[in-house]
Design an enzyme around this catalytic site. Sequence first.
Site, PDB file in Angstrom:
ATOM      1  N   ASP A   1      -4.498  -7.161  -7.369  1.00 51.59           N
ATOM      2  CA  ASP A   1      -5.923  -7.459  -7.563  1.00 51.59           C
ATOM      3  C   ASP A   1      -6.240  -7.222  -9.041  1.00 51.59           C
ATOM      4  OD1 ASP A   1      -6.604  -7.983  -4.749  1.00 51.59           O
ATOM      5  OD2 ASP A   1      -6.016  -5.902  -4.489  1.00 51.59           O
TER       6      ASP A   1
ATOM      7  N   LYS B   1      -1.803  -3.848  -8.873  1.00 49.46           N
ATOM      8  CA  LYS B   1      -1.999  -4.876  -9.901  1.00 49.46           C
ATOM      9  C   LYS B   1      -2.227  -6.261  -9.292  1.00 49.46           C
ATOM     10  CE  LYS B   1       0.396  -4.562 -13.877  1.00 49.46           C
ATOM     11  NZ  LYS B   1       1.555  -4.763 -14.777  1.00 49.46           N
TER      12      LYS B   1
ATOM     13  N   HIS C   1       0.848  -1.206   0.000  1.00 47.90           N
ATOM     14  CA  HIS C   1       0.000   0.000   0.000  1.00 47.90           C
ATOM     15  C   HIS C   1       0.880   1.252   0.000  1.00 47.90           C
ATOM     16  CE1 HIS C   1      -2.923  -2.788   2.134  1.00 47.90           C
ATOM     17  NE2 HIS C   1      -3.663  -2.324   1.149  1.00 47.90           N
TER      18      HIS C   1
ATOM     19  N   GLN D   1     -18.610  -5.474   0.042  1.00 45.13           N
ATOM     20  CA  GLN D   1     -17.840  -6.422  -0.757  1.00 45.13           C
ATOM     21  C   GLN D   1     -17.525  -7.716   0.001  1.00 45.13           C
ATOM     22  OE1 GLN D   1     -14.692  -3.308  -1.202  1.00 45.13           O
ATOM     23  NE2 GLN D   1     -13.265  -5.019  -1.176  1.00 45.13           N
TER      24      GLN D   1
ATOM     25  N   GLN E   1      -9.831  -6.798 -10.233  1.00 46.13           N
ATOM     26  CA  GLN E   1     -10.394  -5.555  -9.657  1.00 46.13           C
ATOM     27  C   GLN E   1      -9.946  -4.327 -10.456  1.00 46.13           C
ATOM     28  OE1 GLN E   1     -10.756  -4.511  -5.292  1.00 46.13           O
ATOM     29  NE2 GLN E   1      -8.885  -3.393  -5.732  1.00 46.13           N
TER      30      GLN E   1
HETATM   31  O1  PAF Z   1      -8.493  -3.328  -2.884  1.00 47.57           O
HETATM   32  C1  PAF Z   1      -9.086  -2.920  -1.860  1.00 47.57           C
HETATM   33  O2  PAF Z   1      -8.484  -2.743  -0.815  1.00 47.57           O
HETATM   34  C2  PAF Z   1     -10.575  -2.664  -1.916  1.00 47.57           C
HETATM   35  O3  PAF Z   1     -11.219  -3.579  -2.734  1.00 47.57           O
HETATM   36  C3  PAF Z   1     -10.917  -1.223  -2.322  1.00 47.57           C
HETATM   37  C4  PAF Z   1     -10.487  -0.923  -3.743  1.00 47.57           C
HETATM   38  C5  PAF Z   1     -10.269  -0.238  -1.366  1.00 47.57           C
HETATM   39  C6  PAF Z   1     -12.439  -1.012  -2.250  1.00 47.57           C
HETATM   40  O4  PAF Z   1     -12.938  -1.252  -0.980  1.00 47.57           O
END
Ligand code: PAF
Length: 274
Positions: A147, A145, A33, A57, A150
């Site tokens: 995810d 990347k 992160h 989610q 996503q």
């Molecule tokens: O990847 C994540 O941490 C989550 O899916 C996100 C994009 C912050 C959405 O809650």
Amino acid sequence: MKVLHRIDELRATLGRQQRIALVPTMGNLHQGHLALVRQAKPLGDVTVASIFVNRLQFAPHEDFDAYPRTLESDCAMLEAVGCDVVFAPTERELYPEPQAFRVQPPTELADILEGHFRPRFFTGVCTVVLKLFNIVQPGVAVFGKKDYQQQLILRRMVKQLGLPVDMVIGETLRAEDGLALSSRNAYLDARARAEAPQLAMALQAMVQALRAGSTDYQALETRAMQTLSGRGWQPDYMSIRRREDLLAPTQGDALVVVGAARLGSTRLIDNVEV
Ligand code: PAF
């Protein structure tokens, strides 16, 4: 660094003039992160990290309540890498009433792979990300990347809904033994942690076979699943897809190998581009 919990405070702080760079997270931060925040910093005048554990989610059997909330240490880490603003809304702030309007991504993208094993997951992700975009109004947003599906779905959402946000995708950060950094790694005990790099190794073995000219995708996928099962994993999928839309590849497509497997009670995902 400011830590804000309310939308009106955030709007007052950010004003209208600046180019805002946003890194959306669910907290429980790790170096992956922080690398996204470092990447975001030169892209805007002000860097915002959001921290919000998004109930939408999580499936009913997934442990929303047990998801680690580590705001204090997350903020210390964000401050150390020069983040300007942390937006950490409460659930009541972000969802003051049941979130009945949702963003429904197309089934061909969102009901395969992760979406097959986690129904409605991407609806929850798209809904919260669109909402965060509306609240923060970023000019640029950075996602990882790791995810893979996503980031693909979110980039498609931004394109199809005409959102004025530049999407930047950061590379996956790995531990020295190859394990992709993830908040879920914290759930691994010492034995599972030692085994965990095998997921990346199985993906790498598929990539090497593809680079060496193998075209029997099914055989490579089956072998990878069997390798992991034989080591005590419960693989959900190990799959060769085309990068563009994660559908079955045809000749000449740029490829990505994606995988998800459970090690004990911890589900890990990873991917490698070919
Ligand atoms: O990847 C994540 O941490 C989550 O899916 C996100 C994009 C912050 C959405 O809650």
